[in-house]
Design an enzyme around this catalytic site. Structure first.
Site, PDB file in Angstrom:
ATOM      1  N   SER A  41       0.613   2.134  -2.040  1.00  0.00           N
ATOM      2  CA  SER A  41       1.691   1.274  -1.551  1.00  0.00           C
ATOM      3  C   SER A  41       2.967   2.024  -1.187  1.00  0.00           C
ATOM      4  O   SER A  41       3.828   1.483  -0.502  1.00  0.00           O
ATOM      5  CB  SER A  41       2.024   0.198  -2.595  1.00  0.00           C
ATOM      6  OG  SER A  41       2.657   0.765  -3.719  1.00  0.00           O
ATOM      7  N   LYS A  96       8.389   1.006  -6.491  1.00  0.00           N
ATOM      8  CA  LYS A  96       8.721   0.571  -5.135  1.00  0.00           C
ATOM      9  C   LYS A  96      10.114   1.097  -4.790  1.00  0.00           C
ATOM     10  O   LYS A  96      10.820   1.665  -5.621  1.00  0.00           O
ATOM     11  CB  LYS A  96       8.727  -0.959  -5.013  1.00  0.00           C
ATOM     12  CG  LYS A  96       7.468  -1.662  -5.481  1.00  0.00           C
ATOM     13  CD  LYS A  96       6.290  -1.434  -4.571  1.00  0.00           C
ATOM     14  CE  LYS A  96       5.042  -2.163  -5.106  1.00  0.00           C
ATOM     15  NZ  LYS A  96       3.835  -1.846  -4.308  1.00  0.00           N
TER      16      LYS A  96
END
Length: 205
Positions: A41, A96
């Site tokens: 990701s 993230k």
């Protein structure tokens, strides 16, 4: 029967080992922690098999088993790569990039992210799927506008077409933040079974 000098050496060894354990636990709880990248990701910033250190002191470490956070050097900022407890399952750690902070408005149109009406310059992003999904299909490419709440952040993966992030599970509470990713200390290519030497000691931006 061991001599007094032998017993003294054993005692010193045990004491040294205990102090080393205490120091290790202290550093892990309040200063620095290792983290391994398990998914794609954050490509190409971070790859599967990257091992990195997380600075827990910068934002203020939490006292273990409490919600009490000690004073830090600063609050998270837009652009920081952050390790945090996954809001839907705090037993899991996610990583993230912070895209927006408290009071900022996020608006995504056809994959372009704007904050407070201004498009972000994001050279680190990857778009692997050329198709654009409408908002009534899902929120991957079209989302918002959404204003981030108090003590919250909006998090997104750099691999924008393949990331489970705030577009799907909402904002991240500051209470769940563990720390800022600092640098890669080891990178292992699972396909080649060989280290990625060019990534070792690479700072994370």
């Amino acid at each position: 029967m061991p001599s007094s000098s032998a017993r003294s050496i054993v005692k010193e060894y045990v004491e040294a080992a205990l102090w080393a354990l205490v120091l290790t636990l202290f550093l892990r709880a309040f200063v620095i922690q290792a983290f391994r990248i398990p998914s794609a990701s954050m490509e190409d910033t971070l790859l599967i098999g990257d091992f990195l250190f997380v600075n827990k002191f910068e934002y203020g470490p939490k006292i273990p088993f409490t919600h009490i956070r000690l004073p830090g050097l600063r609050l998270p900022r837009r652009g920081d790569v952050i390790v945090f407890q996954f809001p839907q399952d705090p037993s899991k750690d996610f990583i993230k990039r912070c895209v927006a902070t408290e009071g900022e408005t996020v608006d995504i149109k056809n994959k372009v992210v704007s904050i407070n009406g201004k498009p972000l310059k994001e050279p680190y992003t990857v778009h692997s799927d050329p198709s654009v999904r409408p908002a009534d299909y899902d929120y991957r490419d079209n989302f918002g506008p959404y204003t981030v709440g108090t003590k919250q952040m909006f998090m997104m993966g750099d691999n924008r077409d393949n990331s489970n992030d705030s577009r799907y599970w909402g904002p991240l509470d500051l209470d769940l933040v563990k720390g800022r990713a600092m640098f890669i200390y080891l990178s292992w290519d699972g396909d080649k079974n060989w280290p990625r030497w060019n990534r070792i000691l690479r700072p994370i931006h």
